[in-house]
Design a protein around this motif. Structure first.
Motif, mmCIF file in Angstrom:
data_model
loop_
_atom_site.group_PDB
_atom_site.id
_atom_site.type_symbol
_atom_site.label_atom_id
_atom_site.label_comp_id
_atom_site.label_asym_id
_atom_site.label_seq_id
_atom_site.Cartn_x
_atom_site.Cartn_y
_atom_site.Cartn_z
ATOM 1 N N GLY A 32 0.790 -1.224 0.000
ATOM 2 C CA GLY A 32 0.000 0.000 0.000
ATOM 3 C C GLY A 32 0.817 1.266 0.000
ATOM 4 N N LEU A 33 2.169 1.179 0.111
ATOM 5 C CA LEU A 33 3.017 2.373 0.103
ATOM 6 C C LEU A 33 3.382 2.721 -1.343
ATOM 7 C CD1 LEU A 33 4.569 4.447 1.795
ATOM 8 C CD2 LEU A 33 6.536 2.911 1.733
ATOM 9 N N LYS A 34 3.016 3.911 -1.793
ATOM 10 C CA LYS A 34 3.220 4.323 -3.178
ATOM 11 C C LYS A 34 4.260 5.421 -3.257
ATOM 12 C CE LYS A 34 0.551 5.497 -7.302
ATOM 13 N NZ LYS A 34 -0.799 5.812 -7.815
ATOM 14 N N GLU A 35 5.257 5.228 -4.111
ATOM 15 C CA GLU A 35 6.311 6.235 -4.249
ATOM 16 C C GLU A 35 5.770 7.479 -4.954
ATOM 17 O OE1 GLU A 35 10.793 6.672 -6.121
ATOM 18 O OE2 GLU A 35 9.471 5.039 -6.736
ATOM 19 N N LYS A 36 6.105 8.646 -4.440
ATOM 20 C CA LYS A 36 5.631 9.904 -4.997
ATOM 21 C C LYS A 36 6.567 10.336 -6.117
ATOM 22 C CE LYS A 36 4.005 14.438 -3.551
ATOM 23 N NZ LYS A 36 3.889 15.376 -2.418
ATOM 24 N N THR A 37 6.200 10.024 -7.372
ATOM 25 C CA THR A 37 7.065 10.310 -8.506
ATOM 26 C C THR A 37 6.475 11.345 -9.441
ATOM 27 O OG1 THR A 37 6.066 8.484 -9.744
ATOM 28 C CG2 THR A 37 8.040 7.990 -8.465
ATOM 29 N N LEU A 38 5.163 11.552 -9.420
ATOM 30 C CA LEU A 38 4.533 12.437 -10.375
ATOM 31 C C LEU A 38 4.631 13.901 -9.953
ATOM 32 C CD1 LEU A 38 1.240 10.633 -11.430
ATOM 33 C CD2 LEU A 38 3.358 10.842 -12.702
ATOM 34 N N ILE A 39 4.778 14.750 -10.960
ATOM 35 C CA ILE A 39 4.686 16.191 -10.770
ATOM 36 C C ILE A 39 3.390 16.628 -11.432
ATOM 37 C CG2 ILE A 39 5.710 18.421 -11.354
ATOM 38 C CD1 ILE A 39 8.426 16.921 -11.418
ATOM 39 N N LEU A 40 2.494 17.229 -10.678
ATOM 40 C CA LEU A 40 1.220 17.693 -11.214
ATOM 41 C C LEU A 40 1.391 19.098 -11.769
ATOM 42 C CD1 LEU A 40 -1.233 16.411 -8.446
ATOM 43 C CD2 LEU A 40 -0.573 15.301 -10.582
ATOM 44 N N LEU A 41 0.899 19.311 -12.977
ATOM 45 C CA LEU A 41 1.112 20.576 -13.677
ATOM 46 C C LEU A 41 -0.210 21.134 -14.185
ATOM 47 C CD1 LEU A 41 2.846 22.728 -15.179
ATOM 48 C CD2 LEU A 41 3.082 21.086 -17.038
ATOM 49 N N ASP A 42 -0.443 22.395 -13.897
ATOM 50 C CA ASP A 42 -1.609 23.101 -14.422
ATOM 51 C C ASP A 42 -1.168 24.505 -14.838
ATOM 52 O OD1 ASP A 42 -4.177 23.646 -15.203
ATOM 53 O OD2 ASP A 42 -4.948 24.027 -13.180
ATOM 54 N N VAL A 43 -1.975 25.143 -15.679
ATOM 55 C CA VAL A 43 -1.660 26.464 -16.209
ATOM 56 C C VAL A 43 -2.879 27.362 -16.050
ATOM 57 C CG1 VAL A 43 -1.096 27.766 -18.311
ATOM 58 C CG2 VAL A 43 0.040 25.598 -17.851
ATOM 59 N N SER A 44 -2.667 28.614 -15.648
ATOM 60 C CA SER A 44 -3.759 29.586 -15.584
ATOM 61 C C SER A 44 -4.123 30.019 -16.998
ATOM 62 C CB SER A 44 -3.338 30.805 -14.759
ATOM 63 O OG SER A 44 -3.096 30.447 -13.421
ATOM 64 N N THR A 45 -5.360 29.805 -17.379
ATOM 65 C CA THR A 45 -5.767 30.038 -18.769
ATOM 66 C C THR A 45 -6.676 31.250 -18.943
ATOM 67 O OG1 THR A 45 -7.649 28.536 -18.488
ATOM 68 C CG2 THR A 45 -5.588 27.585 -19.319
ATOM 69 N N LYS A 46 -7.029 31.933 -17.858
ATOM 70 C CA LYS A 46 -7.977 33.040 -17.960
ATOM 71 C C LYS A 46 -7.317 34.306 -18.484
ATOM 72 C CE LYS A 46 -11.656 35.385 -15.410
ATOM 73 N NZ LYS A 46 -12.351 35.534 -14.101
ATOM 74 N N ASN A 47 -6.172 34.676 -17.904
ATOM 75 C CA ASN A 47 -5.480 35.901 -18.304
ATOM 76 C C ASN A 47 -3.983 35.636 -18.417
ATOM 77 O OD1 ASN A 47 -7.720 37.882 -18.216
ATOM 78 N ND2 ASN A 47 -7.748 37.356 -16.031
ATOM 79 N N PRO A 48 -3.320 36.241 -19.422
ATOM 80 C CA PRO A 48 -1.863 36.106 -19.498
ATOM 81 C C PRO A 48 -1.194 36.960 -18.434
ATOM 82 C CG PRO A 48 -2.640 37.572 -21.232
ATOM 83 C CD PRO A 48 -3.865 37.038 -20.546
ATOM 84 N N VAL A 49 -0.047 36.516 -17.947
ATOM 85 C CA VAL A 49 0.701 37.313 -16.974
ATOM 86 C C VAL A 49 1.575 38.353 -17.666
ATOM 87 C CG1 VAL A 49 0.708 35.532 -15.199
ATOM 88 C CG2 VAL A 49 2.529 35.551 -16.897
ATOM 89 N N ARG A 50 1.936 38.102 -18.906
ATOM 90 C CA ARG A 50 2.724 39.030 -19.710
ATOM 91 C C ARG A 50 2.332 38.859 -21.173
ATOM 92 N NH1 ARG A 50 4.283 40.663 -15.290
ATOM 93 N NH2 ARG A 50 6.347 40.383 -14.358
ATOM 94 N N THR A 51 2.565 39.902 -21.952
ATOM 95 C CA THR A 51 2.456 39.809 -23.409
ATOM 96 C C THR A 51 3.684 40.489 -23.996
ATOM 97 O OG1 THR A 51 0.032 39.855 -23.343
ATOM 98 C CG2 THR A 51 1.087 40.338 -25.456
ATOM 99 N N VAL A 52 4.495 39.711 -24.709
ATOM 100 C CA VAL A 52 5.741 40.239 -25.265
ATOM 101 C C VAL A 52 5.541 40.590 -26.734
ATOM 102 C CG1 VAL A 52 7.188 38.984 -23.627
ATOM 103 C CG2 VAL A 52 6.576 37.905 -25.807
#
Length: 592
Positions: free
Chosen positions: A54-74
């Motif tokens: 029942g012991l599970k190794e923590k290997t995953l990195i969870l990734l999400d992105v804010s899609t409502k507004n950009p933080v910068r526009t170049v």
């Protein structure tokens, strides 16, 4: 073990064992201590021990992105290019009409093309069509230049879309030029190491070739004028610049302008310093020259193109901004990551080196925002190593980690444009070599141009953070950046998101897309070294296929590898790649 056996009297006599029996116990305890210590100091190798049920190794990195507004526009031209005036010295300017070079430059358009560098302030314009003939006899390059003229006249091809002069130079002529350039390379290096430069003559004919290359390639030319021509009172002598401006206007050349290059070095280069206040007055003088010329009355002006923001350089910038902060359209500076002439391949993987740029950005922004809040800031002339770079390192796959991280970091911190030194010239910091073959950083730049849009998105991760220790700075070896996908790329609908990921770990990393990215189709563009040289390779492969130009001189198709929805992203060790998440319908990315 001898120490334990030396103190048998310390144990109760009724339960004491013979000293020899303690040896296996000590060996077992030492092994456990070694494994525990190794895991703490960074040894990530799996231990050969059974896991509890029942012991599970923590290997995953969870990734999400804010899609409502950009933080910068170049800027749309965020990734731009530079050509050094040394191409006049070594003769390569006469070959900018090469079909192959134009094709490679077109692949990175739209972009700015800055014509400037160390020799900017030794450049003089002469309105002569053919200097070899005007001298009354053949000079050392007379036959090579005339041979090139004949080839262009007989073998020129007119691009139907732009009416550009594009030549197909024969191999024998290119070989002659490479021999000449190899000899001149030693001269150029000697000048750079001694910090003493000879004057360069830019003729009208050479300017025509330079502008033809920029215009045919879809690049907007930014010309850096000589700022070291000084009057006795140390004000700028604009006579040569005015002659160049009048000629360019007569040809209706659409050019933006700069004045000088790294003015903080003028004392060592010329023996005469120019402070920030005087430089600001020089820019105002240049602006006054441009305004009466109809085609340049609204031309953009950039500067002051200072060097690394040390104390004296910041003082120069401060004086410049007081006088001419409102005169320039963007404030510019330069950055070199490694000053030494000898570097190792592992230097390009050091997170401390990758992070040196961040502090410089803050220093520049502080001064600029003091006088002109919101003024655009450009990084002009970024290089990995000084003195022309290091062969088999600055032009290798390993150098790409610095370059891609530079692009991600600058966009995240609000820098509007970054200009890469150099597209093509002497040395080893360029994108294209002297055989007109694209190097790893070119392919990296091409992928960036094709996939990355100007809107920067915030990235949220879980499973990547580590607890800070007193006196220790955490430097991430896994770097993730997110942008809206380039809306000019018709393979992807608006609302798609592109991630680009740098993995400097020596182990693979697993990333699980979460939130708005969950269960979306992903296109992978994994860039890895190709060949036996490993990180020092000058060739790359995309998703396992080597990247080379097609036989007809065109760029290859950049084919993605589709990953099924919900699949975990597996990032191989010491690699970099782009991942387009399709059909996210991100609100920040649906509109321009």
């Amino acid at each position: 073990m001898r120490v334990l056996c030396a103190f048998p009297e310390a144990m109760p006599s009724s339960n004491s064992r013979p000293p020899a029996c303690l040896a296996p116990v000590a060996l077992f305890l030492a092994l456990l201590f070694h494994l525990s210590f190794s895991s703490q100091v960074g040894d990530r190798r799996p231990l050969p021990v059974d896991r509890a049920p029942g012991l599970k190794e923590k290997t995953l990195i969870l990734l999400d992105v804010s899609t409502k507004n950009p933080v910068r526009t170049v800027n749309e031209n965020f990734l731009s290019l530079q050509l050094d005036p040394s191409i006049i010295h070594d003769g390569w300017l006469d070959f900018l009409s090469s079909k192959r070079l134009v094709t490679l430059a077109r692949g990175l358009s739209p972009a700015f093309l800055r014509f400037g560098g160390k020799r900017t302030d030794f450049l003089q314009f002469q309105n002569l069509r053919n200097p070899a003939k005007s001298r009354g006899g053949p000079g050392p390059d007379y036959y090579l230049k005339n041979y090139e003229d004949d080839i262009v006249r007989s073998d020129v091809a007119l691009d139907k879309q732009k009416g550009c002069k594009i030549a197909q130079h024969p191999d024998v002529m290119l070989e002659l030029q490479r021999e000449k350039a190899a000899q001149m390379h030693l001269v150029l290096l000697k000048e750079q190491f001694s910090n003493t430069y000879s004057n360069l003559i830019l003729t009208a004919r050479s300017l025509d070739k330079l502008y033809n290359f920029a215009d045919c390639s879809g690049l907007h030319l930014i010309f850096a004028l000589n700022a070291l021509r000084r009057n006795p009172n140390n004000s700028w002598n604009s006579s040569s610049a005015l002659s160049l401006l009048k000629y360019s206007a007569s040809k209706k050349y659409n050019i933006s302008w700069e004045l000088g290059n790294e003015p903080n070095n003028y004392r060592t280069m010329h023996g005469r310093a120019v402070n920030g206040s005087q430089l600001g007055k020089d820019y105002i003088q240049l602006k006054s020259l441009l305004q009466p010329i109809r085609i340049y009355s609204r031309a953009s002006l950039y500067g002051p193109n200072i060097g690394r923001p040390r104390k004296n350089v910041i003082a120069l910038l401060d004086g410049f901004m007081k006088v001419a902060g409102s005169t320039v359209d963007a404030v510019t500076w330069q950055h070199c990551y490694i000053d030494g002439r000898v570097v190792k391949v592992m230097d390009f993987l050091k997170t401390r080196l990758l992070d040196t740029l961040s502090d410089q950005i803050r220093k520049i922004q502080k001064v600029v925002n003091t006088y002109t809040p919101g003024k655009k800031i450009w990084l002009e002339g970024v290089v990995t190593t000084s003195a022309g770079g290091t062969n088999n390192l600055s032009d290798s796959y390993a150098a790409g980690f610095l370059w891609l991280n530079t692009l991600g970091m600058l966009a995240n911190q609000g820098i509007d444009v970054v200009i890469r030194h150099s597209f093509f010239d002497h040395g080893y910091n360029h994108l294209v070599d002297q055989n007109f073959n694209p190097l790893p950083d070119y392919w990296l730049s091409l992928l960036y141009k094709r996939l990355i849009g100007p809107k920067v998105l915030a990235v949220h991760v879980a499973g990547l953070q580590r607890k800070p220790r007193p006196g220790r700075v955490i430097r991430d070896k896994l770097r993730i950046y997110a942008h809206c996908t380039n809306h000019h790329n018709h393979n992807y609908v608006r609302g798609s998101i592109t991630l680009f990921i740098i993995n400097l770990h020596r182990s693979r990393k697993k990333i699980k897309l979460a939130g708005t990215l969950r269960d979306k189709l992903v296109h992978q563009y994994l860039l890895q070294p190709y060949g036996q040289e490993g990180l020092k390779s000058k060739s790359v492969q995309l998703n396992g296929q080597p990247l080379v130009m097609v036989d007809d001189g065109t760029l290859p198709e950049l084919k993605p590898r589709p990953l099924r929805p919900g699949r975990t992203l597996v990032i191989p060790p010491v690699t970099m790649g782009f991942y387009v998440v399709k059909n996210v319908n991100a609100l920040a990315c649906r509109y321009r």
